[in-house]
Design a protein around this motif. Structure first.
Motif, mmCIF file in Angstrom:
data_model
loop_
_atom_site.group_PDB
_atom_site.id
_atom_site.type_symbol
_atom_site.label_atom_id
_atom_site.label_comp_id
_atom_site.label_asym_id
_atom_site.label_seq_id
_atom_site.Cartn_x
_atom_site.Cartn_y
_atom_site.Cartn_z
ATOM 1 N N ASP A 1 1.187 6.701 -6.878
ATOM 2 C CA ASP A 1 0.146 7.477 -7.291
ATOM 3 C C ASP A 1 0.245 8.971 -7.055
ATOM 4 N N THR A 2 1.515 9.368 -6.669
ATOM 5 C CA THR A 2 1.900 10.763 -6.259
ATOM 6 C C THR A 2 1.690 11.810 -7.529
ATOM 7 N N GLU B 1 4.086 16.179 -4.217
ATOM 8 C CA GLU B 1 4.506 14.951 -3.604
ATOM 9 C C GLU B 1 5.318 14.219 -4.343
ATOM 10 N N SER C 1 0.735 -0.975 -0.030
ATOM 11 C CA SER C 1 0.031 -0.049 -0.055
ATOM 12 C C SER C 1 0.962 1.246 0.098
ATOM 13 N N ASP C 2 2.141 1.120 0.708
ATOM 14 C CA ASP C 2 3.047 2.381 0.791
ATOM 15 C C ASP C 2 3.501 2.726 -0.853
ATOM 16 N N THR D 1 11.182 5.235 -6.451
ATOM 17 C CA THR D 1 10.660 4.374 -5.757
ATOM 18 C C THR D 1 11.470 3.006 -5.460
ATOM 19 N N THR E 1 -1.497 0.556 -10.757
ATOM 20 C CA THR E 1 -0.533 0.979 -9.872
ATOM 21 C C THR E 1 -0.194 -0.328 -8.975
ATOM 22 N N TYR E 2 -1.131 -0.952 -8.515
ATOM 23 C CA TYR E 2 -0.930 -2.116 -7.597
ATOM 24 C C TYR E 2 -0.134 -3.289 -8.119
ATOM 25 N N LYS F 1 2.063 1.507 -3.659
ATOM 26 C CA LYS F 1 1.042 1.987 -4.232
ATOM 27 C C LYS F 1 0.732 3.657 -4.459
ATOM 28 N N GLN F 2 0.941 4.014 -3.155
ATOM 29 C CA GLN F 2 0.795 5.498 -2.676
ATOM 30 C C GLN F 2 1.884 6.569 -3.357
ATOM 31 N N LEU F 3 3.182 5.845 -3.231
ATOM 32 C CA LEU F 3 4.272 6.866 -3.629
ATOM 33 C C LEU F 3 3.786 6.770 -5.137
#
Ligand code: SAM
Length: 355
Positions: free
Chosen positions: A15-16, A20, A8-9, A257, A203-204, A11-13
């Motif tokens: 999606d920035t 960000e 989840s971290d 990442t 993105t996942y 994926k969050q990166l």
């Protein structure tokens, strides 16, 4: 993964956007310099043949495109390009071709690796990127002197892999994984990679790709954007693609990442980045990549190694005999580690720990 970045971290990166995203890219750059230093290393890329027995749905040299003019450089031409890399202090080269498995191909590569070692007094590092082969073949090439191997997994998702390859024994993700394991246990610096921005890829999926690289504990990665090719089956899904600018940013985010996730591996600035942005490779260096592969294939053959639309440096005429006009333009001289192998620091640490 205890304590580290979770799916989840990641994926969050990935999606920035906006500020960000800028912060992520800056972190990637800082991590590179802090962990492995500021040097960029060259691998002179020789795409010596576009003859391929595979039929991957995305690839412009897949076997069933009749319009592709097939070529195969002579040993003399390959050695000439290797001499060019040596004389220009590139430190290393990559031999890449379409995928062929045969006794004569195995012997040819074995001989070429030995000859390249001989002509450079052992000083040129050799990376192979010649697809899936048996363990015995990989062992022969390793004994001949190749010490790095790049085999992209393309996507770690079994579902996407099936979507982008014919359903037959020649295109099995299990075999590709098995090959990666062979390469690692034989002792190669082992590299893999994926395409970024494939149709139906979320993105996942990319977060899972990064976790795969971490869990497999790769030494090097070459990953770049997927670029559509009009004569391939995947072209029919071009309206499902994210726009080129976003695909390019996504590729940069993947690099940054990955650098944060695996600080001491080698990460190549893939040629495909340049198809989306003329300074694509240099931008990749600025967010965490540390390897560039200038194309040293003789110019007149470059048009025929056309994996995707808008491949850079296609029309260039050879500069002297080897056609090197593919040098990155925006790197400071002092940044380039001339004459050095630029091996993966991760690999040396992995070896130290295993002894
Ligand atoms: N046959 C070897 C292999 O499969 O590892 C090396 C040659 S293969 C053409 C090199 C890489 O090109 C593939 O691993 C794939 O990721 C990339 N590639 C092929 N078609 C592409 C496309 N349309 N867009 C971006 N990359 C592509």
């Amino acid at each position: 993964m205890k304590g580290g970045l979770q799916r989840s971290d990641l994926k969050q990166l990935l999606d920035t956007t906006g500020k960000e995203m800028e912060l992520l890219l800056r972190r990637g750059a800082e991590t590179r310099v802090r962990e492995i230093g500021g040097s960029v290393h060259f691998r002179g890329l020789i795409e010596f043949s576009n003859i391929c027995d595979k039929d991957c749905y995305y690839c412009g040299i897949r076997k069933s495109i009749p319009s592709v003019r097939r070529y195969n450089l002579t040993d003399g031409q390959i050695l000439e390009a290797a001499r060019f890399a040596h004389e220009n202090r590139y430190g290393s080269l990559v031999l890449q071709s379409g995928e062929v498995e045969s006794g004569s191909y195995t012997r040819r590569i074995e001989n070429l690796v030995r000859e390249i070692k001989k002509l450079s007094g052992g000083s040129l590092g050799i990376t192979l990127s010649l697809g899936e082969q048996t363990r015995e073949v990989y062992e022969k090439w390793f004994r001949a002197g190749a010490h790095r191997y790049l085999l992209r997994i393309e996507t770690s998702s079994p579902e996407l892999y099936r979507m982008f390859h014919p359903a037959d024994g020649d295109h099995s993700q299990e075999r590709r994984m098995e090959c990666l394991h062979h390469l690692k246990t034989i002792g190669y610096q082992t590299g893999t990679g994926v395409m970024i921005g494939l149709p139906f890829q979320e993105t996942y999926h990319l977060a899972d790709d990064l976790l795969f690289m971490k869990e497999f504990d790769v030494d090097m990665v070459g990953m770049g954007p997927y670029i559509e090719h009009p004569e391939t089956p995947l072209f029919r899904y071009r309206d499902k693609l994210i726009p080129p600018g976003e695909r390019f940013s996504l590729a940069l985010k993947m690099i940054a990442t990955l650098r944060i996730l695996m600080p001491d591996i080698n990460i190549a600035a893939a040629t495909a980045l340049q198809a989306l942005d003329p300074l694509g490779r240099e931008k990749a260096i600025r967010v965490g990549a540390n390897i560039i592969m200038p194309n040293i294939t003789p110019g007149k053959y470059r048009n025929d190694y056309s994996l995707y639309e808008n491949k850079p440096c296609m029309e260039e005429e050879p500069d002297e005999s080897t056609g090197c006009s593919d040098l990155p333009v925006n790197l400071a001289e002092g940044e380039i580690g001339y004459g050095e192998w630029g091996d993966s620091i991760h690999f040396s640490r992995r070896k130290e720990h295993s002894t």
